[in-house]
Design an enzyme around this catalytic site. Structure first.
Site, PDB file in Angstrom:
ATOM      1  CG  HIS A  74      -0.217  -0.034   2.514  1.00 34.92           C
ATOM      2  ND1 HIS A  74      -0.126  -1.163   3.283  1.00 34.92           N
ATOM      3  CD2 HIS A  74       0.499   0.905   3.168  1.00 34.92           C
ATOM      4  CE1 HIS A  74       0.587  -0.919   4.347  1.00 34.92           C
ATOM      5  NE2 HIS A  74       0.992   0.336   4.307  1.00 34.92           N
TER       6      HIS A  74
HETATM    7  C1  T46 Z   1       2.801   0.803   6.899  1.00 36.02           C
HETATM    8  C2  T46 Z   1       3.598  -0.433   7.075  1.00 36.02           C
HETATM    9  C3  T46 Z   1       5.084  -0.173   7.178  1.00 36.02           C
HETATM   10  C4  T46 Z   1      -4.438  -0.689  13.364  1.00 36.02           C
HETATM   11  O1  T46 Z   1      -5.568  -0.921  13.845  1.00 36.02           O
HETATM   12  N1  T46 Z   1      -3.703   0.369  13.822  1.00 36.02           N
HETATM   13  C5  T46 Z   1      -2.473   0.666  13.325  1.00 36.02           C
HETATM   14  O2  T46 Z   1      -1.848   1.632  13.783  1.00 36.02           O
HETATM   15  C6  T46 Z   1      -1.939  -0.161  12.280  1.00 36.02           C
HETATM   16  C7  T46 Z   1      -0.572   0.127  11.692  1.00 36.02           C
HETATM   17  C8  T46 Z   1      -2.688  -1.227  11.844  1.00 36.02           C
HETATM   18  N2  T46 Z   1      -3.910  -1.474  12.380  1.00 36.02           N
HETATM   19  C9  T46 Z   1      -4.680  -2.635  11.910  1.00 36.02           C
HETATM   20  C10 T46 Z   1      -5.151  -2.566  10.472  1.00 36.02           C
HETATM   21  C11 T46 Z   1      -5.144  -4.002  10.020  1.00 36.02           C
HETATM   22  O3  T46 Z   1      -6.378  -4.613  10.367  1.00 36.02           O
HETATM   23  O4  T46 Z   1      -3.826  -3.784  11.971  1.00 36.02           O
HETATM   24  C12 T46 Z   1      -4.052  -4.645  10.887  1.00 36.02           C
HETATM   25  C13 T46 Z   1      -2.765  -4.877  10.109  1.00 36.02           C
HETATM   26  O5  T46 Z   1      -2.394  -3.679   9.423  1.00 36.02           O
HETATM   27  P1  T46 Z   1      -1.785  -3.678   7.946  1.00 36.02           P
HETATM   28  O6  T46 Z   1      -2.318  -4.835   7.196  1.00 36.02           O
HETATM   29  O7  T46 Z   1      -1.994  -2.306   7.356  1.00 36.02           O
HETATM   30  O8  T46 Z   1      -0.230  -3.912   8.264  1.00 36.02           O
HETATM   31  P2  T46 Z   1       1.010  -3.834   7.261  1.00 36.02           P
HETATM   32  O9  T46 Z   1       2.131  -4.499   7.949  1.00 36.02           O
HETATM   33  O10 T46 Z   1       0.633  -4.292   5.912  1.00 36.02           O
HETATM   34  O11 T46 Z   1       1.321  -2.251   7.145  1.00 36.02           O
HETATM   35  C14 T46 Z   1       1.778  -1.524   8.274  1.00 36.02           C
HETATM   36  C15 T46 Z   1       1.031  -0.181   8.396  1.00 36.02           C
HETATM   37  O12 T46 Z   1      -0.385  -0.425   8.375  1.00 36.02           O
HETATM   38  C16 T46 Z   1       1.364   0.776   7.279  1.00 36.02           C
HETATM   39  O13 T46 Z   1       0.891   2.069   7.605  1.00 36.02           O
HETATM   40  O14 T46 Z   1       3.268   1.776   6.309  1.00 36.02           O
HETATM   41  O15 T46 Z   1       3.174  -1.255   8.168  1.00 36.02           O
END
Ligand code: T46
Length: 133
Positions: free
Chosen positions: A50
């Site tokens: 993303h």
């Molecule tokens: C990024 C990269 C480096 C939350 O509820 N609060 C939060 O602060 C974050 C970061 C995530 N979440 C929830 C949203 C999803 O349901 O946790 C779950 C996993 O998040 P996501 O799939 O977006 O995780 P990554 O590892 O793909 O991405 C993360 C960050 O979301 C993003 O901003 O830049 O790490």
């Protein structure tokens, strides 16, 4: 703005070992509103895929290592996050993917805003469209 921007954190320490302190608007170029960390990532898993519209972040691997792919729509670069004294700046409509997490990887991320799903661009075609506008 370059696609890859590192911040080198000063390592403090003495005979007991090392310590790194990160202060907002000093070592980190924004006011920190949120901190999260990614750990216990299963073998072969990739994360991210993303971009963000406005969020600024600094990512630092405080243990182990992982590879980060950065893509600004024109250029793609892969870098290793593998040191607790190296912070990678994530900003400016950059697509990111994290790959090759070591078992002991703890990826700490300092963010300029609270969590907001509306700031995410999770579709690559949509990302490329936004880059052009
Ligand atoms: C990024 C990269 C480096 C939350 O509820 N609060 C939060 O602060 C974050 C970061 C995530 N979440 C929830 C949203 C999803 O349901 O946790 C779950 C996993 O998040 P996501 O799939 O977006 O995780 P990554 O590892 O793909 O991405 C993360 C960050 O979301 C993003 O901003 O830049 O790490």
């Amino acid at each position: 703005m370059h696609l890859v921007n590192w911040i080198n954190f000063p390592t403090l320490g003495d005979e007991r070992g090392s310590l790194i302190a990160l202060e907002a608007e000093k070592h980190i170029p924004f006011a920190i509103k949120r901190v999260y960390y990614i750990f216990n990532t299963k073998a072969g898993v990739a994360r991210g895929f993303h971009a963000h519209k406005a969020l600024k972040q600094v990512a630092v691997c405080v243990s182990g290592k992982c590879k980060m792919l950065l893509d600004n729509g024109h250029e793609k670069v892969e870098v290793w996050l593998d040191s607790p004294n190296k912070g990678l700046v994530l900003e400016d409509l950059t697509w990111r993917e994290m790959h090759d997490f070591s078992e002991d990887c703890v990826l700490l991320v300092l963010a300029s805003e609270h969590y907001d799903e509306l700031d995410y661009i999770r579709n690559y075609e949509e990302f490329l469209k936004q880059v052009k506008t």
